[in-house]
Design an enzyme around this catalytic site. Structure first.
Site, PDB file in Angstrom:
ATOM      1  N   HIS A 105       0.883  -1.170   0.000  1.00  0.00           N
ATOM      2  CA  HIS A 105       0.000   0.000   0.000  1.00  0.00           C
ATOM      3  C   HIS A 105       0.920   1.220   0.000  1.00  0.00           C
ATOM      4  O   HIS A 105       2.004   1.173   0.605  1.00  0.00           O
ATOM      5  CB  HIS A 105      -0.845   0.112   1.269  1.00  0.00           C
ATOM      6  CG  HIS A 105      -1.812  -0.992   1.521  1.00  0.00           C
ATOM      7  ND1 HIS A 105      -1.457  -2.171   2.105  1.00  0.00           N
ATOM      8  CD2 HIS A 105      -3.146  -1.069   1.311  1.00  0.00           C
ATOM      9  CE1 HIS A 105      -2.530  -2.950   2.234  1.00  0.00           C
ATOM     10  NE2 HIS A 105      -3.566  -2.306   1.748  1.00  0.00           N
ATOM     11  N   ASP A 108       2.338   1.959   3.308  1.00  0.00           N
ATOM     12  CA  ASP A 108       3.291   0.998   3.888  1.00  0.00           C
ATOM     13  C   ASP A 108       4.719   1.416   3.597  1.00  0.00           C
ATOM     14  O   ASP A 108       5.617   1.202   4.415  1.00  0.00           O
ATOM     15  CB  ASP A 108       3.132  -0.405   3.285  1.00  0.00           C
ATOM     16  CG  ASP A 108       1.742  -0.972   3.419  1.00  0.00           C
ATOM     17  OD1 ASP A 108       1.071  -0.637   4.407  1.00  0.00           O
ATOM     18  OD2 ASP A 108       1.338  -1.750   2.533  1.00  0.00           O
ATOM     19  N   GLU A 236     -10.853  -6.647  -4.808  1.00  0.00           N
ATOM     20  CA  GLU A 236     -10.713  -7.728  -3.813  1.00  0.00           C
ATOM     21  C   GLU A 236     -11.989  -7.861  -2.990  1.00  0.00           C
ATOM     22  O   GLU A 236     -12.311  -6.980  -2.187  1.00  0.00           O
ATOM     23  CB  GLU A 236      -9.501  -7.441  -2.910  1.00  0.00           C
ATOM     24  CG  GLU A 236      -9.245  -8.548  -1.893  1.00  0.00           C
ATOM     25  CD  GLU A 236      -7.929  -8.349  -1.148  1.00  0.00           C
ATOM     26  OE1 GLU A 236      -6.936  -7.917  -1.760  1.00  0.00           O
ATOM     27  OE2 GLU A 236      -7.903  -8.635   0.064  1.00  0.00           O
ATOM     28  N   GLU A 272      -9.157 -13.601  -1.674  1.00  0.00           N
ATOM     29  CA  GLU A 272      -8.419 -13.902  -0.446  1.00  0.00           C
ATOM     30  C   GLU A 272      -9.097 -15.064   0.272  1.00  0.00           C
ATOM     31  O   GLU A 272     -10.318 -15.071   0.469  1.00  0.00           O
ATOM     32  CB  GLU A 272      -8.363 -12.662   0.446  1.00  0.00           C
ATOM     33  CG  GLU A 272      -7.617 -12.917   1.744  1.00  0.00           C
ATOM     34  CD  GLU A 272      -7.163 -11.647   2.438  1.00  0.00           C
ATOM     35  OE1 GLU A 272      -6.781 -10.697   1.731  1.00  0.00           O
ATOM     36  OE2 GLU A 272      -7.194 -11.616   3.668  1.00  0.00           O
ATOM     37  N   ASP A 300      -4.868 -13.762  -2.646  1.00  0.00           N
ATOM     38  CA  ASP A 300      -4.235 -13.426  -1.380  1.00  0.00           C
ATOM     39  C   ASP A 300      -4.263 -14.692  -0.537  1.00  0.00           C
ATOM     40  O   ASP A 300      -5.323 -15.120  -0.050  1.00  0.00           O
ATOM     41  CB  ASP A 300      -4.967 -12.280  -0.660  1.00  0.00           C
ATOM     42  CG  ASP A 300      -4.408 -10.918  -1.066  1.00  0.00           C
ATOM     43  OD1 ASP A 300      -3.544 -10.868  -1.961  1.00  0.00           O
ATOM     44  OD2 ASP A 300      -4.845  -9.904  -0.490  1.00  0.00           O
ATOM     45  N   ASP A 311     -11.175 -11.834  10.455  1.00  0.00           N
ATOM     46  CA  ASP A 311     -10.109 -11.931   9.464  1.00  0.00           C
ATOM     47  C   ASP A 311      -8.765 -12.086  10.157  1.00  0.00           C
ATOM     48  O   ASP A 311      -8.027 -11.119  10.326  1.00  0.00           O
ATOM     49  CB  ASP A 311     -10.155 -10.642   8.613  1.00  0.00           C
ATOM     50  CG  ASP A 311      -9.430 -10.797   7.295  1.00  0.00           C
ATOM     51  OD1 ASP A 311      -9.080 -11.941   6.948  1.00  0.00           O
ATOM     52  OD2 ASP A 311      -9.210  -9.782   6.623  1.00  0.00           O
ATOM     53  N   ASP A 343      -0.999 -12.478   2.093  1.00  0.00           N
ATOM     54  CA  ASP A 343      -1.665 -11.452   2.905  1.00  0.00           C
ATOM     55  C   ASP A 343      -1.935 -12.100   4.263  1.00  0.00           C
ATOM     56  O   ASP A 343      -3.068 -12.415   4.630  1.00  0.00           O
ATOM     57  CB  ASP A 343      -2.957 -10.993   2.220  1.00  0.00           C
ATOM     58  CG  ASP A 343      -3.489  -9.708   2.826  1.00  0.00           C
ATOM     59  OD1 ASP A 343      -2.963  -9.293   3.875  1.00  0.00           O
ATOM     60  OD2 ASP A 343      -4.437  -9.130   2.274  1.00  0.00           O
TER      61      ASP A 343
END
Ligand code: XUL
Ligand code: CO
Length: 444
Positions: A105, A108, A236, A272, A300, A311, A343
């Site tokens: 990101h 990040d 996503e 994901e 992911d 999550d 992830d």
């Protein structure tokens, strides 16, 4: 350049199943050819910058626990040295682990400034820094994405915000991050909704928000073509967290959304594992649904927890679950621009820096084992032979006539008047599950 992972001095090597070295691969042999491609080419592993380098173990009950000396709490220009140290640590890790890709990101990799412009300039500086590391190490970018959910300004969402000023801010941020991703040669660009959803209809105009999201994605696609970005745009899906109702609930919801806003063929999905679980689906169901809908893009890779309904982003551990996923991916012809991004994050008590290696080695071995099992199942037609037989009637005259529009509801009614009762045959589910178990045990 100082080293951050001094307890792991050498690159992680493949040592095979008899190895007792915890810092070696037992299954992942990057150059081994499986079904016509090397393992590295099939699996296209990526490390997620956010969980592994930008997160210190903070949870909603307490402060960070992990040994991450490169994380500092400052912002703006003053945080650049820490951001550079973090990036040096990240690339040292990518190189020693031997992964071909990473994902990030904007927030990040770069410190946040006090204005949009200041943040944009800081991101550009860190993109320059990343270019140097990428050229030096050969690590590539699987995807970039903009964080449109952490900053308080996005409390009511980004594209689906009731205030167009926030839509405009988010559009500018995605514009900048897409261009950064393009500069870094990213294979994809991801949009996870973050707060694109709502808590209560008492204050929310659902239809309007969906139109906003449709317009936003269309602008992203238009800009992609404008700047000549050749990567894939990925959406996503996730059913909840952070909002109670997320618009991109699952693959089926995303596919229908993309069809409605005429974005099929332009936008694909990043599936994901833990998000599939939260949506009440199996991981492999989501892949099959994406393939069927023409939207399969990337993965992911992570795992949920059998009893925790949120999550948790564990590293993948179930060979069976991943085998069923890899089976769908291989049936679809494998990844094109997509790959397997971890992830996933460490548990909060895994505080040592080298725990990052143990986590990724386990995840990569799980995926490599699953790849071998799925490839063997396909090569032997161990499952697909039965599946083809089950649908064989569609190759026969009745099936063909129906598919070729040669029947109507009424003509099938006439036919039924003179036809015998259709036969039945066993679905053989348990037998097929036993075959998968056998291949998991036997494959080498
Ligand atoms: C959130 C999630 C994100 C996206 C990128 O659950 O999965 O990390 O992958 O924003
Ligand atoms: Co994700």
């Amino acid at each position: 350049m100082s080293e951050f992972f001094t307890t792991v001095p050498e690159p992680i090597a493949y040592e095979g199943l008899d190895s007792d070295n915890p810092l070696a691969f037992r299954w992942y042999d990057a150059d081994r050819v499986v079904a016509g491609k090397t393992m590295a080419e099939h699996l296209r592993f990526a490390v997620a910058y956010w969980h592994s380098f930008a997160w210190d173990g903070l949870d909603i009950f307490g402060a960070g626990t992990l040994d991450r000396p490169w994380i500092d709490g400052t912002a703006g220009e003053a945080a650049l040295p820490a951001a550079k140290a973090k990036m040096a640590a990240a690339f040292e890790f990518f190189e020693k682990l031997g992964v071909p890709f990473f994902c990030f990101h904007d927030v990040d990799i770069a410190p946040t400034g006090s204005t949009f412009k200041e943040s944009a300039v800081l991101l550009d500086q860190m993109v320059d820094e990343a270019q140097g590391h990428m050229a030096r190490t050969g690590t590539q970018l699987l995807w970039g994405t903009a964080n449109l959910f952490s900053n308080p300004r996005f409390q009511a969402g980004a594209a689906t915000n009731p205030d167009p000023e926030l839509f405009a801010y988010a559009a500018a941020q995605v514009c900048h991050c897409l261009e950064a991703t393009n500069r870094l040669g990213g294979a994809n660009y991801v949009l996870w909704g973050g707060r694109e959803g709502y808590e209560t209809l008492l204050n929310t105009d659902l239809a309007r928000e969906l139109d906003q999201l449709g317009r936003f994605l269309t602008m992203v696609v238009e800009h992609k073509h404008e700047i000549g970005f050749t990567g894939t745009i990925l959406l996503e899906p996730k059913p909840f967290e952070p909002t109670k109702h997320q618009y991109d609930f699952d693959v089926a919801a995303c596919q229908a959304f993309l069809a409605k806003y005429d974005l099929l063929g332009e936008v694909f999905v990043n599936i994901e594992v833990n998000h599939a679980t939260l949506a009440g689906h199996d991981f492999h169901h989501e892949i099959a649904a994406a393939v069927a809908g023409g939207v399969f893009g990337s993965i992911d890779a992570n795992a949920g927890d059998d009893r925790l309904g949120w999550d948790v982003d564990r590293f993948p551990v179930s060979v069976e679950q991943m085998t069923l996923g890899m089976l769908e991916i291989l049936r679809a012809g494998g990844f094109t621009t997509g790959g397997l991004n971890f992830d996933a994050k460490l548990r909060r008590q895994s505080i040592e820096r080298d725990d990052l290696f143990h986590a990724h080695i386990g995840g990569m071995d799980t995926m490599a084992h699953a790849l071998l099992v799925a490839a063997a199942l396909l090569e032997d037609a161990a499952i697909d032979g039965f599946r083809a037989e089950r649908y064989a009637g569609w190759q026969q005259p009745l099936g063909q006539q129906i598919l070729n529009d040669e029947h109507t509801l009424a003509s099938l009614h006439d036919r039924a008047m003179g036809a015998p009762e259709p036969g039945r045959s066993s679905g053989r589910q348990e037998h097929l599950e036993n075959i998968v178990a056998k291949y998991i045990d036997r494959v080498r």
